[in-house]
Design a protein around this motif. Structure first.
Motif, mmCIF file in Angstrom:
data_model
loop_
_atom_site.group_PDB
_atom_site.id
_atom_site.type_symbol
_atom_site.label_atom_id
_atom_site.label_comp_id
_atom_site.label_asym_id
_atom_site.label_seq_id
_atom_site.Cartn_x
_atom_site.Cartn_y
_atom_site.Cartn_z
ATOM 1 N N GLU A 175 0.827 -1.204 0.000
ATOM 2 C CA GLU A 175 0.000 0.000 0.000
ATOM 3 C C GLU A 175 0.866 1.261 0.000
ATOM 4 O O GLU A 175 0.433 2.312 -0.472
ATOM 5 N N ALA A 176 2.079 1.144 0.538
ATOM 6 C CA ALA A 176 2.974 2.295 0.630
ATOM 7 C C ALA A 176 3.634 2.558 -0.716
ATOM 8 O O ALA A 176 3.839 1.638 -1.520
ATOM 9 N N ARG A 181 8.315 2.139 1.197
ATOM 10 C CA ARG A 181 7.836 0.774 1.427
ATOM 11 C C ARG A 181 8.776 -0.040 2.324
ATOM 12 O O ARG A 181 8.338 -0.726 3.253
ATOM 13 N N GLN A 210 0.761 9.077 6.839
ATOM 14 C CA GLN A 210 0.583 8.135 5.741
ATOM 15 C C GLN A 210 0.509 6.676 6.201
ATOM 16 O O GLN A 210 -0.323 5.920 5.692
ATOM 17 N N TRP A 214 -2.335 4.081 5.021
ATOM 18 C CA TRP A 214 -2.065 2.810 4.347
ATOM 19 C C TRP A 214 -2.719 1.650 5.094
ATOM 20 O O TRP A 214 -3.298 0.747 4.484
#
Length: 239
Positions: A175-176, A181, A210, A214
């Motif tokens: 998702e990142a 990531r 964030q 995520w």
């Protein structure tokens, strides 16, 4: 560009919200809390805007400001520009005042009460330097708390949805964005916590970062209602 009074009234809420965000961005850029100016003023002996009033102005909920508020902001701005700290003994406040910058633009590098009032009314633009909100300043303890909170959310969803932990972490890390990531994966698997400087570029607004977004996106995807199975039941007996 000419503007009518009717147009000013029409954009009144928008202008006041922009003024409030400017003060919020100014405070955060200087590394101040909502109490810094009050604590400074109380110890040194000058009048400034109260933290309660500052809070509602920053949120755009203050309504019609009195003239006194603009004079208080102008005095605060003047003291910052002149580095006129006064007989200040509190070392914590001294540290916060060092490096503080005044609000100003190309025409008026140090705003007076008049410029603050004009901006509040929509007659003067917010300076470019204070248009965007910098990430809030947090310490390592807060960064560690957030990291632990996000790991706990991952574990909770894995347990409640009966997911394979390895597959879940891999899917969540995806998702990142690619840039973040690898670090996100390391924090999720317990190989250290985020550092404050790592979280700054991941800040969105308020207390939202964030990694939380995520996580929420991934959790939502795994909690989508499943379609009913095609299991065969007994046929109804006709009368």
């Amino acid at each position: 560009m000419a503007i009518t009074y009717a147009e000013l009234l029409e954009r009144q809420e928008e202008n006041r919200a922009a003024f409030g965000r400017m003060l919020l961005n100014w405070r955060r850029r200087n590394g101040w809390t909502q109490y810094t100016a009050c604590s400074w003023a109380e110890e040194v002996g000058f009048e400034t805007i109260s933290y309660g009033n500052l809070s509602v102005i920053e949120q755009g909920k203050a309504g019609e400001l009195r003239q006194k508020a603009f004079w208080q902001l102008g005095e605060l701005n003047r003291r910052i520009a002149n580095e006129e700290w006064g007989p200040l003994k509190d070392q914590a406040i001294k540290e916060k005042l060092k490096g503080s910058v005044p609000i100003g633009d190309n025409d008026y590098p140090v705003w007076t009460p008049l410029e603050f009032w004009a901006c509040y009314c929509g007659l003067r633009e917010v300076p470019d330097a204070f248009r965007t909100t910098p990430a809030p300043t947090i310490g390592q303890r807060k960064a560690a708390e957030l990291s632990a909170k996000w790991r706990n959310q991952l574990r909770r969803v894995v347990d409640e949805c009966a997911l394979d932990p390895s597959d879940a972490i891999t899917a969540l890390a995806a998702e990142a964005c690619e840039e973040h990531r690898k670090r996100f994966y390391a924090v999720l698997t317990g190989f250290g916590d985020y550092k404050p400087e790592e979280l700054a570029p991941l800040w969105i607004e308020g207390d939202l970062y964030q990694p939380k977004r995520w996580l929420d996106q991934w959790e939502t995807a795994h909690r989508q209602p499943r379609k009913p199975g095609n299991s065969k039941g007994k046929k109804p007996v006709s009368a």
